[in-house]
Design an enzyme around this catalytic site. Structure first.
Site, PDB file in Angstrom:
ATOM      1  N   ASP A 117      37.251  32.773  39.333  1.00 11.81           N
ATOM      2  CA  ASP A 117      37.653  31.585  38.580  1.00 11.81           C
ATOM      3  C   ASP A 117      37.918  31.917  37.117  1.00 11.81           C
ATOM      4  OD1 ASP A 117      37.286  30.187  40.875  1.00 11.81           O
ATOM      5  OD2 ASP A 117      35.721  28.851  40.103  1.00 11.81           O
ATOM      6  N   HIS A 269      33.621  35.366  38.543  1.00 12.98           N
ATOM      7  CA  HIS A 269      34.485  35.003  37.413  1.00 12.98           C
ATOM      8  C   HIS A 269      35.112  36.263  36.826  1.00 12.98           C
ATOM      9  CE1 HIS A 269      31.828  31.460  37.675  1.00 12.98           C
ATOM     10  NE2 HIS A 269      32.850  30.782  37.183  1.00 12.98           N
TER      11      HIS A 269
END
Length: 764
Positions: A117, A269
């Site tokens: 993300d 991430h």
């Protein structure tokens, strides 16, 4: 207009060193001058410029407005799960709400999807990509639109290497806190920039701050329905590495190991901070899970495999080709945001530049202006022997009926012991200016009438007719204090002084515009003159009150009409020739400042454009040797930095202040702007103290920053445009109302002069 030396006068002034005659540059011919034109101010163009700048800043603000790198807690707004179907709460991490009946899916056993993300990030996404390439596994990257526009090449590389892209919104907002139309815009803009960068579309969507399927609450259900209506599959996760906590690789690995041999969508991430631990954990996690018999896949491949195993049909995932229109719109959006980013970076550089110039100028003013003041106040200071030579005062006048009587009377009755003659040169006035001056009946006043030829022509005519060697030049609307001429000529006791600037005061201070100009005269003009005198680079003797040696004037070539600022032009010529040009603060004259924005624009336009012309005319002298080069390098450098560059870039402070108050930390922005204003207040207080002015008017200084400074910016911008065309202006006569102090509000009515006192008429 050059004048030969009168018989008996020395070829050079009695200086300790011989002045250097400045080079005279050839004037353009009449035909060339006739081709020049003056572009009129176009408010439409200015409005378009500001709308464009405002739009760029808005785009930049939107692209960064809501995204705070994943240090926020999960979205916990709302509670209750009554509205969320059980099929979703008890299902897998891939949610399909595109059909009438919502469905959810899990990955097959021994299958892991690595999802990332908040990227792409120019530092950490390549590092993650290197690990994936090393172990030959694919990943699914849920990208932010505002990150894609900054690294489109990186997104294209991800797609080309077989990794999958998904939509993670454009600015990472809490979607439950924004309206539906804004959510659609977040998805659409991200989809467009993906298309612009890769030529692909994605039907995968992950909400910011989402977690597992069983964590959906009632407030999330409308989001899921809207995503399905737009054709998206909503993806959450089974296992969260919580790498944003940065508490070590062991914890990340432990949190992403599935129970038994079940499949899992894992969350990582590749942006939002230091991801070194994420990279290290992935490098250990992938081979470990492979050893346990797991395979790695993308979300779409895993879903399609799960559907195939279940024998389901009709639902598929994976990238599709974007249309030409989508690609084109995406590329335009990428270009727009990157242009906004570039503009904002430029504004940041200009902000630093403005701050540096402002602080540098303030330090110079404090040090040099105060040194100048202490020197003048030192006991026993004198320029030399008292100057008692007679003085000729030249008053060029063009339609000055409102103030000419009071101006001439104040000049003719001055207390200079050597005597004063006043020569009023009427330059083709049509309002009876010459008759008013002649009708005063003052014995030491001569009125000369000539056809209109411009201010330099009028001044040169007056100099040619003047009887004395000390010449004072005065505007036709200026009222002198009784001792002004006597004080003005005292610096000529120093034989090296060729010209003296007096202290111009604003007489009409009642209106807000006039108060702003009063502040500007005290700070921007009089304080600067102290600095310029100390550095021997005075650029301008003000037309309202200035004195010259005749020899210096003639040696510099007299007044020319090659620029609109003949006073600046001749002052630069004097400085280049080696003459001292000084400032006498105690010689005060009162002038009427413009009382409307239109008149103010007209006046400052002429000043700023004329100054640029003079700078351009003398530009080559920076390469000269001796006094000419020394003066020019200092003078032109200061004018360029503080007269052109600083005023042109100063509005950046206000633009960024407005931007900061709306989009950034309001407290920090207010403190930064207040610091700049405080610095200006400090400068103003010093200037007003040195000039013996009352400080009460400084209450309008903050307002000056929002209105007056912007007007001066536009004037300077218009002057730059005009300078590029080489235009020429005439007298630029301002409307006067006779408000200068020391006399009646208006001049007395014209009095016909008797035949014996009729002014002599001469031709220029």
């Amino acid at each position: 207009m050059n004048h030969p030396y009168p018989p008996g006068r020395p070829a050079h002034p009695p200086c300790s060193r011989t002045p250097e005659r400045p080079r005279q540059h050839a004037r353009p011919g009449p035909a060339a001058r006739a081709r020049r034109f003056i572009p009129r101010p176009s408010w439409t163009v200015y409005a378009m410029v500001f709308v464009l700048l405002g739009g760029i800043l808005f785009v930049q603000a939107y692209a960064n407005g809501s995204f705070i790198p994943d240090y926020r807690a999960e979205n916990t707004f709302g509670s209750g799960q009554d509205d969320v179907p059980d099929e979703i709460l008890e299902g897998g991490p891939i949610v399909n709400t595109t059909a009438d009946r919502p469905q959810s899916y899990r990955l097959p056993a021994r299958t892991i999807a690595l999802t990332f993300d908040d990227g792409p990030d120019p530092v950490w996404t390549p590092a993650v990509l290197e690990v994936l390439d090393k172990h030959q596994v694919p990943g699914t990257f849920f990208v932010l639109g505002n990150q894609v526009v900054r690294s489109p090449d990186l997104v294209r590389e991800l797609a080309e290497k077989g990794h999958e892209l998904g939509v993670h919104t454009f600015t990472h907002p809490h979607l439950t806190q924004i309206p539906g139309w804004q959510r659609r815009m977040e998805y659409t803009q991200t989809q467009l920039v993906i298309a612009g960068a890769t030529g692909q579309r994605s039907n995968l969507l992950r909400f910011p701050y989402s977690s597992r399927a069983d964590a959906f609450v009632d407030q999330d259900w409308p989001l899921l329905q809207q995503a399905g209506e737009l054709g998206y599959l909503s993806v959450v996760n089974d296992l969260d590495s919580r790498d944003w906590e940065r508490q070590g690789t062991e914890g990340m690995i432990e949190r992403t190991i599935p129970e038994g041999y079940s499949g899992a969508v894992t969350l990582w991430h590749d942006s939002g901070g230091d991801r070194s631990q994420t990279v290290e954990a992935l490098d250990r996690y992938i081979p470990m899970m492979k050893d346990r018999g797991y395979t790695f896949t993308t979300i779409s491949e895993g879903l399609n495999r799960a559907l195939a195993e279940a024998g389901a049909t009709g639902t598929t995932a994976g990238p599709t080709e974007a249309t030409f229109t989508e690609r084109w719109r995406g590329q335009m959006l990428i270009m727009a945001v990157r242009a906004a980013d570039g503009t904002f970076v430029l504004f940041g550089v200009l902000f630093v530049l403005v701050g540096t110039l402002t602080i540098g100028r303030t330090v110079l003013l404090f040090v040099l202006a105060r040194r100048h003041a202490r020197k003048r106040r030192r006991r026993g200071f004198a320029w030399g022997p008292p100057v008692t030579d007679p003085v000729s005062v030249i008053v060029p006048a063009y339609n000055e009926k409102e103030g000419i009587a009071e101006a001439v009377r104040s000049l003719a009755t001055g207390d200079h012991p050597g005597g004063i003659e006043v020569v009023v040169v009427d330059d083709g006035s049509t309002d009876g200016t010459a008759d008013i001056a002649a009708g005063l009946g003052l014995p030491n006043v001569r009125v000369v009438r000539k056809p209109n030829g411009g201010k330099p022509s009028a001044l040169n005519t007056g100099v040619a007719l003047a009887r004395h060697d000390l010449i004072v030049m005065v505007d036709g609307d200026t009222v002198f204090e009784p001792d002004a001429i006597r004080r003005l000529v005292q610096p000529f006791g120093d034989p090296q002084v060729g010209a003296v600037a007096g202290n111009v005061k604003v007489g009409n201070r009642r209106s807000m515009i006039a108060k702003w100009q009063h502040i500007e005269y005290v700070i921007g003009f009089n304080l600067d003159r102290r600095l310029y005198e100390t550095l021997r680079c005075m650029p301008t003797i003000p037309g309202a009150i200035g004195a010259f040696r005749r020899e210096a004037l003639e040696y510099a070539g007299g007044m020319t009409d090659e620029t609109l600022a003949e006073d600046t032009d001749v002052t630069m010529a004097l400085g280049r020739a080696g003459w001292k040009v000084v400032y006498e603060e105690n010689a005060r004259a009162w002038t009427e400042a413009p009382t409307s924005f239109g008149q103010l624009w007209k006046q400052r336009y002429r000043w700023s454009y004329g100054t640029m012309q003079a700078m351009w005319k003398h530009r080559r002298s920076v390469l000269d040797k001796g006094a000419s080069g020394r003066f020019s390098r200092r003078c032109l450098a200061f004018l360029t930095l503080f007269g052109v560059l600083l005023p042109l870039t100063a509005p950046v402070i206000d633009l960024l202040a407005i931007y900061g108050l709306i989009f950034l930390n309001r407290t920090e922005t207010a403190l930064a702007w207040s610091a700049m204003l405080g610095l200006q207040f400090l400068t103003a207080i010093v200037a007003f103290r040195l000039d013996k002015e009352k400080l009460g008017v400084l209450w309008v200084l903050p307002l000056q920053q929002f209105v007056y400074r912007q007007l001066m910016y536009l004037v300077l911008l218009q002057s730059v445009v005009t300078a590029l065309t080489g235009g020429r202006l005439g007298w630029q006569k301002l409307k006067r109302t006779g408000l200068a102090p020391g006399g009646p509000a208006g001049p007395p009515p014209p009095v016909p002069a008797p035949a014996a006192a009729t002014a002599r008429r001469v031709r220029p």
